[in-house]
Design a protein around this motif. Structure first.
Motif, PDB file in Angstrom:
ATOM      1  N   ILE A   1       0.845  -1.205   0.000  1.00 55.64           N
ATOM      2  CA  ILE A   1       0.000   0.000   0.000  1.00 55.64           C
ATOM      3  C   ILE A   1       0.878   1.252   0.000  1.00 55.64           C
ATOM      4  CG2 ILE A   1      -1.687   1.310   1.346  1.00 55.64           C
ATOM      5  CD1 ILE A   1      -2.729  -1.450   2.358  1.00 55.64           C
ATOM      6  N   ARG A   2       1.917   1.258   0.828  1.00 60.57           N
ATOM      7  CA  ARG A   2       2.824   2.405   0.881  1.00 60.57           C
ATOM      8  C   ARG A   2       3.499   2.633  -0.482  1.00 60.57           C
ATOM      9  NH1 ARG A   2       4.139  -0.224   6.005  1.00 60.57           N
ATOM     10  NH2 ARG A   2       3.324   1.039   7.712  1.00 60.57           N
ATOM     11  N   TYR A   3       3.893   1.554  -1.114  1.00 55.89           N
ATOM     12  CA  TYR A   3       4.560   1.675  -2.412  1.00 55.89           C
ATOM     13  C   TYR A   3       3.640   2.334  -3.435  1.00 55.89           C
ATOM     14  CZ  TYR A   3       6.756   0.422  -6.830  1.00 55.89           C
ATOM     15  OH  TYR A   3       7.306   0.479  -8.088  1.00 55.89           O
ATOM     16  N   PHE A   4       2.380   1.875  -3.481  1.00 54.40           N
ATOM     17  CA  PHE A   4       1.463   2.425  -4.473  1.00 54.40           C
ATOM     18  C   PHE A   4       1.050   3.858  -4.144  1.00 54.40           C
ATOM     19  CE2 PHE A   4       0.635  -2.061  -5.766  1.00 54.40           C
ATOM     20  CZ  PHE A   4       0.918  -1.893  -7.114  1.00 54.40           C
ATOM     21  N   LEU A   5       1.083   4.227  -2.872  1.00 59.86           N
ATOM     22  CA  LEU A   5       0.846   5.633  -2.534  1.00 59.86           C
ATOM     23  C   LEU A   5       1.997   6.509  -3.024  1.00 59.86           C
ATOM     24  CD1 LEU A   5      -0.635   5.438   1.084  1.00 59.86           C
ATOM     25  CD2 LEU A   5      -1.797   6.271  -0.961  1.00 59.86           C
ATOM     26  N   GLU A   6       3.189   5.978  -2.933  1.00 56.38           N
ATOM     27  CA  GLU A   6       4.373   6.720  -3.372  1.00 56.38           C
ATOM     28  C   GLU A   6       4.504   6.731  -4.892  1.00 56.38           C
ATOM     29  OE1 GLU A   6       7.548   9.130  -2.329  1.00 56.38           O
ATOM     30  OE2 GLU A   6       6.178   8.137  -0.935  1.00 56.38           O
ATOM     31  N   TYR A   7       4.132   5.612  -5.505  1.00 59.11           N
ATOM     32  CA  TYR A   7       4.265   5.475  -6.954  1.00 59.11           C
ATOM     33  C   TYR A   7       2.930   5.019  -7.550  1.00 59.11           C
ATOM     34  CZ  TYR A   7       9.146   5.447  -5.526  1.00 59.11           C
ATOM     35  OH  TYR A   7      10.361   5.774  -4.958  1.00 59.11           O
ATOM     36  N   PRO A   8       1.972   5.932  -7.668  1.00 58.68           N
ATOM     37  CA  PRO A   8       0.636   5.558  -8.159  1.00 58.68           C
ATOM     38  C   PRO A   8       0.690   5.065  -9.599  1.00 58.68           C
ATOM     39  CG  PRO A   8       0.874   7.944  -8.040  1.00 58.68           C
ATOM     40  CD  PRO A   8       2.079   7.368  -7.360  1.00 58.68           C
ATOM     41  N   LYS A   9      -0.285   4.214  -9.933  1.00 60.55           N
ATOM     42  CA  LYS A   9      -0.329   3.632 -11.274  1.00 60.55           C
ATOM     43  C   LYS A   9      -0.828   4.626 -12.316  1.00 60.55           C
ATOM     44  CE  LYS A   9       0.372  -0.195 -12.011  1.00 60.55           C
ATOM     45  NZ  LYS A   9       1.626  -0.888 -12.360  1.00 60.55           N
ATOM     46  N   ARG A  10      -1.673   5.570 -11.900  1.00 60.67           N
ATOM     47  CA  ARG A  10      -2.248   6.534 -12.848  1.00 60.67           C
ATOM     48  C   ARG A  10      -2.211   7.935 -12.255  1.00 60.67           C
ATOM     49  NH1 ARG A  10      -4.940   2.119 -12.740  1.00 60.67           N
ATOM     50  NH2 ARG A  10      -6.167   2.771 -10.966  1.00 60.67           N
ATOM     51  N   GLN A  11      -2.260   8.903 -13.103  1.00 57.10           N
ATOM     52  CA  GLN A  11      -2.424  10.287 -12.678  1.00 57.10           C
ATOM     53  C   GLN A  11      -3.798  10.745 -13.168  1.00 57.10           C
ATOM     54  OE1 GLN A  11      -0.405  12.058 -10.759  1.00 57.10           O
ATOM     55  NE2 GLN A  11       1.118  10.412 -10.641  1.00 57.10           N
ATOM     56  N   THR A  12      -4.707  11.014 -12.243  1.00 63.80           N
ATOM     57  CA  THR A  12      -6.055  11.409 -12.663  1.00 63.80           C
ATOM     58  C   THR A  12      -6.143  12.903 -12.959  1.00 63.80           C
ATOM     59  OG1 THR A  12      -6.760  11.758 -10.381  1.00 63.80           O
ATOM     60  CG2 THR A  12      -7.086   9.556 -11.316  1.00 63.80           C
ATOM     61  N   GLY A  13      -5.222  13.672 -12.385  1.00 66.36           N
ATOM     62  CA  GLY A  13      -5.182  15.094 -12.720  1.00 66.36           C
ATOM     63  C   GLY A  13      -6.338  15.897 -12.169  1.00 66.36           C
ATOM     64  N   GLU A  14      -7.038  15.402 -11.147  1.00 64.20           N
ATOM     65  CA  GLU A  14      -8.197  16.109 -10.606  1.00 64.20           C
ATOM     66  C   GLU A  14      -7.928  16.505  -9.162  1.00 64.20           C
ATOM     67  OE1 GLU A  14     -10.895  16.931 -12.115  1.00 64.20           O
ATOM     68  OE2 GLU A  14     -10.770  15.841 -14.004  1.00 64.20           O
ATOM     69  N   THR A  15      -8.163  17.769  -8.826  1.00 64.18           N
ATOM     70  CA  THR A  15      -7.996  18.219  -7.450  1.00 64.18           C
ATOM     71  C   THR A  15      -9.266  18.820  -6.885  1.00 64.18           C
ATOM     72  OG1 THR A  15      -7.200  20.355  -8.224  1.00 64.18           O
ATOM     73  CG2 THR A  15      -5.531  18.663  -7.777  1.00 64.18           C
TER      74      THR A  15
END
Length: 354
Positions: free
Chosen positions: A330-344
């Motif tokens: 879980i920590r790894y995927f938080l640091e290196y997400p699979k996608r960038q959704t670009g929404e804030t």
């Protein structure tokens, strides 16, 4: 992944939905993950109609149906979604992928799991096809809580059963098919001294007075209703009779001879609670013959080599330490997400509403 002071924590959404009579373990697993990650991530539980209550101290968002679930995801824009809701559908996960950078599923037998970024398949069937690379299949992801770990491999330290062996019967939180009643009725036919403890789940779907009336007809027989110290009751057993979902994993942590009955076709197809892992699996509970069940329960009590062999096979699995590896993923995927959704925008709206 410990955030620097002043840096906003990344948000993890957790969605649990009771399915396939999986009992309380998915909720307990989610609580272990949430408490482990609480200092380094913002944990929010999404709770639908079939969800257990969120652990104390964590924020909750109500999602009464699939539409509300997607609306909540859209508003909060989590950095990672953990989902433990049984078999999922591809179409729904496709929508979620547009909103969430990383999706992790637990025990998903549906085609939605093929689109998740990681699937921990703790419950597993014998694979007919090649397993996809993002599926982690096997017992390595099973996580035992501190209470269960304190009793790890207690069976190796037990003496041979005394003059009054202890049988514990448990068929989970609901026991829709009432295997509890069926098992106890068969046990009433045993003429040898035997202590029997029947553990009834919090949401047992049947009348407990019937069980109590049966227990009155047999010495040393107890019906134990919720609340109870379930782990300690099981640790005291010389043999356990249970369903074939998550409980055999807990039994294997302790190392106790165990007879397994499947509650339904889903459980029947699970590959873990088999002879090579130290279990006696009798198939579907509604079809089991009385003679087969009584013989299976008595085998480890009367035959010391069989008892020791079952315990040794369970102990050799080294099961129960899956929390660290799971949380590291879980920590790894938080640091290196699979996608960038670009929404804030969604994050801002969620923070304003909660």
């Amino acid at each position: 992944m410990i955030p620097i002071d002043g840096q906003e924590k990344k948000r993890v959404a957790i969605y649990i939905s009771q399915s396939d009579e999986k009992g309380t373990y998915p909720a307990r697993r989610a609580a272990m993950i949430a408490h482990e990650m609480a200092e380094e991530a913002d944990i929010v539980f999404l709770c639908g109609a079939g969800s257990p209550p969120a652990p104390d101290g964590f924020r909750t968002v109500s999602t009464v149906n699939s539409t509300a679930f997607l609306q909540a995801i859209t508003a909060m824009r989590p950095d990672l979604l953990i989902r433990d809701s049984g078999s999922t559908f591809r179409e729904e996960v496709e929508q979620i992928r547009q909103l969430v950078p990383t999706i992790i599923h637990f025990d998903d037998f549906g085609d939605g799991g093929t689109l998740a970024d990681l699937v921990f398949q703790t419950l597993y069937a014998e694979p007919n096809d090649k397993v996809l690379d993002h599926y982690v299949v096997g017992i390595e992801s099973f996580m035992a809580d501190e209470k269960l770990l304190s009793l790890k491999q207690i069976g190796l330290r037990k003496e041979r059963p005394g003059p009054l062996p202890h049988l514990v019967i448990s068929f989970g939180n609901e026991d829709t098919g009432n295997l509890t009643y069926r098992a106890l009725r068969h046990m009433m036919q045993l003429q040898i001294p035997l202590k029997v403890t029947v553990v009834v789940g919090e949401h047992y779907a049947h009348d407990t007075s019937t069980l109590r009336m049966m227990a009155l007809g047999r010495r040393n027989t107890t019906i134990l209703e919720h609340p109870h110290n379930f782990t300690e009751v099981c640790a005291d057993a010389d043999v356990i009779l249970c369903a074939s979902g998550y409980m055999p994993y807990e039994v294997a942590v302790m190392g106790i001879p165990c007879v397994v009955l499947a509650q339904n076709e889903f459980e029947l197809g699970l590959a873990f609670p088999k002879e090579q892992h130290g279990f006696i699996h009798l198939g579907l509970g509604r079809k089991v013959k009385q003679s087969s069940l009584l013989n299976a329960v008595m085998e480890p009590l009367l035959h010391e080599p069989l008892r020791k062999k079952a315990i040794a096979r369970q102990a050799a699995l080294g099961i129960g330490d899956g929390k660290d590896a799971t949380c590291e993923a879980i920590r790894y995927f938080l640091e290196y997400p699979k996608r960038q959704t670009g929404e804030t925008v969604g994050n801002a709206a969620f923070n304003m509403l909660h």
